[in-house]
Design a protein around this motif. Structure first.
Motif, mmCIF file in Angstrom:
data_model
loop_
_atom_site.group_PDB
_atom_site.id
_atom_site.type_symbol
_atom_site.label_atom_id
_atom_site.label_comp_id
_atom_site.label_asym_id
_atom_site.label_seq_id
_atom_site.Cartn_x
_atom_site.Cartn_y
_atom_site.Cartn_z
ATOM 1 N N VAL A 117 11.383 33.427 26.833
ATOM 2 C CA VAL A 117 12.756 33.112 27.253
ATOM 3 C C VAL A 117 13.070 33.847 28.557
ATOM 4 N N VAL A 118 13.736 33.146 29.474
ATOM 5 C CA VAL A 118 14.152 33.775 30.735
ATOM 6 C C VAL A 118 15.675 33.847 30.742
ATOM 7 N N LEU A 119 16.190 35.047 30.908
ATOM 8 C CA LEU A 119 17.642 35.236 30.986
ATOM 9 C C LEU A 119 18.059 35.031 32.438
ATOM 10 N N ALA A 120 18.670 33.886 32.712
ATOM 11 C CA ALA A 120 19.142 33.597 34.070
ATOM 12 C C ALA A 120 20.649 33.345 33.981
ATOM 13 N N SER A 121 21.271 34.155 33.139
ATOM 14 C CA SER A 121 22.676 33.914 32.794
ATOM 15 C C SER A 121 23.657 34.575 33.751
ATOM 16 N N GLY A 122 23.139 35.201 34.815
ATOM 17 C CA GLY A 122 24.036 35.714 35.845
ATOM 18 C C GLY A 122 24.236 37.220 35.785
ATOM 19 N N ALA A 123 24.612 37.757 36.943
ATOM 20 C CA ALA A 123 24.837 39.205 37.067
ATOM 21 C C ALA A 123 26.323 39.519 37.104
ATOM 22 N N ALA A 124 27.128 38.466 37.190
ATOM 23 C CA ALA A 124 28.562 38.698 37.448
ATOM 24 C C ALA A 124 29.404 37.829 36.520
ATOM 25 N N ASN A 125 29.136 37.917 35.198
ATOM 26 C CA ASN A 125 29.855 37.053 34.251
ATOM 27 C C ASN A 125 31.250 37.553 33.917
ATOM 28 N N VAL A 126 31.424 38.889 33.974
ATOM 29 C CA VAL A 126 32.749 39.442 33.631
ATOM 30 C C VAL A 126 33.163 40.477 34.672
ATOM 31 N N PRO A 127 34.446 40.465 35.048
ATOM 32 C CA PRO A 127 34.896 41.490 35.989
ATOM 33 C C PRO A 127 34.882 42.855 35.311
ATOM 34 N N HIS A 128 34.464 43.855 36.053
ATOM 35 C CA HIS A 128 34.485 45.217 35.507
ATOM 36 C C HIS A 128 35.779 45.894 35.963
ATOM 37 N N VAL A 129 36.576 46.329 35.011
ATOM 38 C CA VAL A 129 37.837 47.002 35.355
ATOM 39 C C VAL A 129 37.791 48.410 34.771
ATOM 40 N N PRO A 130 38.035 49.449 35.571
ATOM 41 C CA PRO A 130 37.945 50.808 35.026
ATOM 42 C C PRO A 130 39.024 51.073 33.979
ATOM 43 N N ARG A 131 38.754 52.066 33.116
ATOM 44 C CA ARG A 131 39.670 52.323 31.990
ATOM 45 C C ARG A 131 41.050 52.774 32.430
ATOM 46 N N VAL A 132 41.137 53.265 33.655
ATOM 47 C CA VAL A 132 42.431 53.719 34.178
ATOM 48 C C VAL A 132 43.476 52.590 34.103
ATOM 49 N N GLN A 133 43.007 51.355 34.001
ATOM 50 C CA GLN A 133 43.920 50.206 33.912
ATOM 51 C C GLN A 133 44.901 50.342 32.743
ATOM 52 N N GLU A 134 44.417 51.009 31.666
ATOM 53 C CA GLU A 134 45.261 51.121 30.475
ATOM 54 C C GLU A 134 46.581 51.831 30.759
#
Ligand SMILES: Cc1cc2nc3c(=O)[nH]c(=O)nc-3n(C[C@H](O)[C@H](O)[C@H](O)COP(=O)(O)OP(=O)(O)OC[C@H]3O[C@@H](n4cnc5c(N)ncnc54)[C@H](O)[C@@H]3O)c2cc1C
Length: 405
Positions: A117-134
């Motif tokens: 199986v080859v994982l070609a599902s992308g490097a940027a599927n979800v935005p990364h937001v730091p915890r300080v957002q809380e």
């Protein structure tokens, strides 16, 4: 194969060349990320002539331009058609687990078993937001690049853009042009001019060999893989978009967002150091290009070496900003993206949730491969232009694994 972005399709074309039977499972349409996960005004920051895939060079009449999103979708979809890729669209992979010397794949449309199986599902599927957002006060609207949607979807009033890599500087520029006051919070960043000595700076990256540097020749590969994207924008005018440009236009520049306490955003005081480091790295890279040009026979004309002004640090940058005062109405988090492997039921992630792999060969999972991740096998790996070389290497390994070299 999981994912019909350009990287998965590049693998598919090389598998077909070698007559290796395969199927590409795609949860949406071909080029789904470019259709659904980018903002409207985005153009590639790589020039059109670099949008080439195996046996599929750029076909338009503007090689030095930068593609809009519909143009990228057309290119990737055109490639899928040209190679007759066996894509099953609208088939989301919901689980990958080990089974019978291979892998069991559960999808939204049935199950299958494969040896590799080859994982070609992308490097940027979800935005990364730091915890300080809380700690952001509730009256502030928060967006990421995924739900940004353009400046007119933001409330009127001040905007804090957190992050000054490609996404951050591009969004800060666009929002500022819409008439909203913009403050940009700057941490570690990579500064580059759009053009150098008359050529696109990415022409230099490719031809000087910098982009071809292999992952096993890089001293600190973890650091290289975590580097932010360069401050570049693709515009018909080939403009540079760095912090000097944003500052001169009236965007307020502050340090890295360190914390939010009692409704106040607190910024680090290390701006000058960040600027000095980014300027120094840019300078060193340009010197690498110069040294290479001196010792090479070039088939295009280049101008004399150029040097750029250092990044101007604001006199006394603000160290805090009251998010409850009404000055800022929204925050745009331009703090990076991450892959999404929630469906992966094989223990191949490290404690940071990153895939453990050696140049795309997944560790402790025979027959499992990845493509499309930053500096997977070369510095250019995550870009469209990087897919062909990586795909050939990965398929070489995979064919050997299947006893089919
Ligand atoms: C904002 C931004 C700007 C960029 N600009 C450039 C640029 O200018 N030039 C350049 O060369 N590169 C650029 N890139 C980088 C690069 O091209 C992308 O990271 C690229 O999308 C990676 O290609 P890919 O094929 O690996 O992944 P993707 O294009 O993300 O494709 C992955 C595919 O997998 C599918 N998928 C994911 N999970 C599943 C699942 N569970 N089941 C089935 N299917 C699934 C997705 O729907 C998607 O179609 C940019 C990236 C971003 C995020």
């Amino acid at each position: 194969m999981i994912g019909a972005g350009h990287a998965g399709l590049a693998i598919s074309s090389v598998l077909t060349e070698k007559s290796l039977e395969h199927v590409v499972l795609e949860r949406g349409e071909v080029a789904n990320s470019w259709r659904c996960e980018r903002w409207e005004s985005l153009r590639l920051l790589t020039p059109n002539w670099q949008s080439r895939l195996p046996g599929y060079p750029y076909r338009g009449n503007d090689p030095d331009g930068y593609m809009t999103m519909p143009e990228v979708v057309d290119t990737v979809a055109g490639f899928a058609k040209a190679i007759a890729a066996p894509v099953r669209t609208h088939t989301a992979v919901t689980s990958v687990s080990r089974a019978d010397g291979g892998y069991h794949i559960a999808t939204s449309d049935g199950e299958l078993h494969c040896r590799s199986v080859v994982l070609a599902s992308g490097a940027a599927n979800v935005p990364h937001v730091p915890r300080v957002q809380e700690a952001v006060p509730p009256q502030i609207e928060c967006r990421t690049a995924f739900d940004y949607g353009g400046p007119d979807r933001l409330p009127r009033g001040g905007v804090l853009v957190v992050g000054a890599s490609a996404t951050g500087v591009q969004l800060a520029d666009e929002i500022h042009r819409s008439g909203r006051p913009v403050t940009i919070s700057v941490g570690e960043h990579v500064r580059l001019p759009r053009t150098y000595r008359g050529q696109d700076v990415l022409w230099w990256m490719e031809h000087s060999g910098v982009w071809n540097q292999r992952y096993d020749e890089i001293d600190d590969i973890e650091r290289a893989r975590g580097l932010p994207s360069p401050q570049l924008i693709g515009t018909p005018e080939r403009t540079t978009l760095d912090l000097n440009v944003l500052g001169a236009a009236g965007v307020e520049i502050v340090g890295r967002l360190a914390a939010i306490r009692d409704g106040r955003a607190l910024f680090s005081g290390g701006l000058r150091n960040q600027f000095a480091l980014a300027d120094l790295k840019m300078q060193r890279l340009l010197e690498t290009f110069d040294a290479w040009a001196l010792n090479s026979t070039l088939d295009v004309e280049v101008g004399p070496p150029e040097r750029f002004e250092p990044t101007h640090a604001p006199e006394s940058p603000r160290l805090s900003l009251d998010l409850r005062s009404g000055e800022i109405r929204s925050i745009v988090w331009a703090t990076g993206f991450r892959p999404d492997y929630r469906w992966l039921a094989v223990p191949v992630l490290n404690r940071k949730g990153e895939l453990r792999h050696d140049g795309g060969v997944v560790v402790d999972a025979p027959g499992m491969y990845a493509i499309g991740l930053p500096v997977l096998r070369r510095r250019k790996s995550t870009f469209i232009i990087g897919a062909e070389d990586d795909a050939r290497d990965i398929v070489g390994h995979l064919a050997h694994y299947l006893g089919n070299p």
